[in-house]
Design a protein around this motif. Structure first.
Motif, short mmCIF file in Angstrom:
data_model
loop_
_atom_site.label_atom_id
_atom_site.label_comp_id
_atom_site.label_asym_id
_atom_site.label_seq_id
_atom_site.Cartn_x
_atom_site.Cartn_y
_atom_site.Cartn_z
N UNK A 86 21.76 4.20 37.18
CA UNK A 86 22.32 4.36 35.84
C UNK A 86 23.60 5.17 35.97
N UNK A 87 24.70 4.62 35.50
CA UNK A 87 26.00 5.27 35.59
C UNK A 87 26.20 6.31 34.48
N UNK A 88 25.68 6.01 33.29
CA UNK A 88 25.79 6.90 32.14
C UNK A 88 24.42 6.86 31.46
N UNK A 89 23.78 8.00 31.41
CA UNK A 89 22.40 8.06 30.93
C UNK A 89 22.26 7.65 29.45
N UNK A 90 21.08 7.24 29.09
CA UNK A 90 20.75 6.83 27.73
C UNK A 90 21.11 7.95 26.75
N UNK A 91 21.97 7.63 25.80
CA UNK A 91 22.54 8.64 24.91
C UNK A 91 22.68 8.10 23.50
N UNK A 92 22.39 8.93 22.51
CA UNK A 92 22.72 8.63 21.12
C UNK A 92 24.15 9.09 20.88
N UNK A 93 25.04 8.16 20.55
CA UNK A 93 26.45 8.48 20.35
C UNK A 93 26.72 8.81 18.89
N UNK A 94 27.74 9.64 18.62
CA UNK A 94 28.02 10.05 17.25
C UNK A 94 28.48 8.91 16.34
N UNK A 95 28.87 7.77 16.90
CA UNK A 95 29.31 6.65 16.07
C UNK A 95 28.19 5.66 15.78
N UNK A 96 26.93 6.06 16.08
CA UNK A 96 25.78 5.29 15.62
C UNK A 96 25.21 4.27 16.58
N UNK A 97 25.43 4.46 17.87
CA UNK A 97 24.77 3.58 18.85
C UNK A 97 24.01 4.42 19.85
N UNK A 98 22.99 3.83 20.44
CA UNK A 98 22.24 4.41 21.55
C UNK A 98 22.55 3.50 22.73
N UNK A 99 22.99 4.07 23.85
CA UNK A 99 23.46 3.22 24.94
C UNK A 99 23.33 3.89 26.29
N UNK A 100 23.48 3.05 27.33
CA UNK A 100 23.59 3.52 28.71
C UNK A 100 24.50 2.56 29.46
N UNK A 101 25.01 3.02 30.60
CA UNK A 101 25.87 2.20 31.45
C UNK A 101 25.19 1.98 32.80
N UNK A 102 25.41 0.79 33.35
CA UNK A 102 25.06 0.51 34.73
C UNK A 102 25.99 -0.57 35.25
N UNK A 103 26.05 -0.69 36.56
CA UNK A 103 26.87 -1.73 37.19
C UNK A 103 26.01 -2.93 37.55
#
Length: 117
Positions: A86-103
């Motif tokens: 996982x490149x960017x861990x599972x996160x609730x973002x202030x603009x209303x999405x929950x997301x993570x990054x991977x390659x």
């Protein structure tokens, strides 16, 4: 004029390897496989959309693809179970999405997200 579809094309060294990644992680269906090109699809109809960005938000890189799913926590768990980093861990973002990054295996940075309810 109406855009009917936008298709993302990913240059790869192995169609089978990258196809397996997307089928296993996102449950996509193989709509076409000619050996040198495979098209994967979901049963959902999605609007055509292009995002143009200076950054990915929260100081992240601009992802190559954003994939919206109905249960981002389940996809995150599946990614971990399949052994993906996982490149960017599972996160609730202030603009209303929950997301993570991977390659993906082709080196494309994926933003996997769901809108917070």
């Amino acid at each position: 004029m109406t855009v009917k579809r936008i298709v993302s094309n990913i240059a790869v060294g192995s169609v089978a390897e990258v196809q397996k990644f997307y089928v296993d992680l996102f449950d996509l269906n193989v709509a076409m496989d000619l050996g040198w090109v495979a098209t994967l699809a979901s049963a959902e109809i999605a609007p055509a959309q292009i995002s143009i960005a200076l950054e990915g938000g929260s100081g992240t890189l601009v992802p190559d693809l954003s994939i919206e799913v109905d249960d981002v926590d389940a996809v995150y768990r599946r990614a971990k179970q399949l052994g993906h980093d996982i490149e960017y861990e599972l996160t609730n973002e202030p603009w209303g999405v929950r997301r993570f990054y991977l390659y993906d295996p082709a080196g494309k940075l994926l933003n996997v997200l769901a809108h917070l309810k």
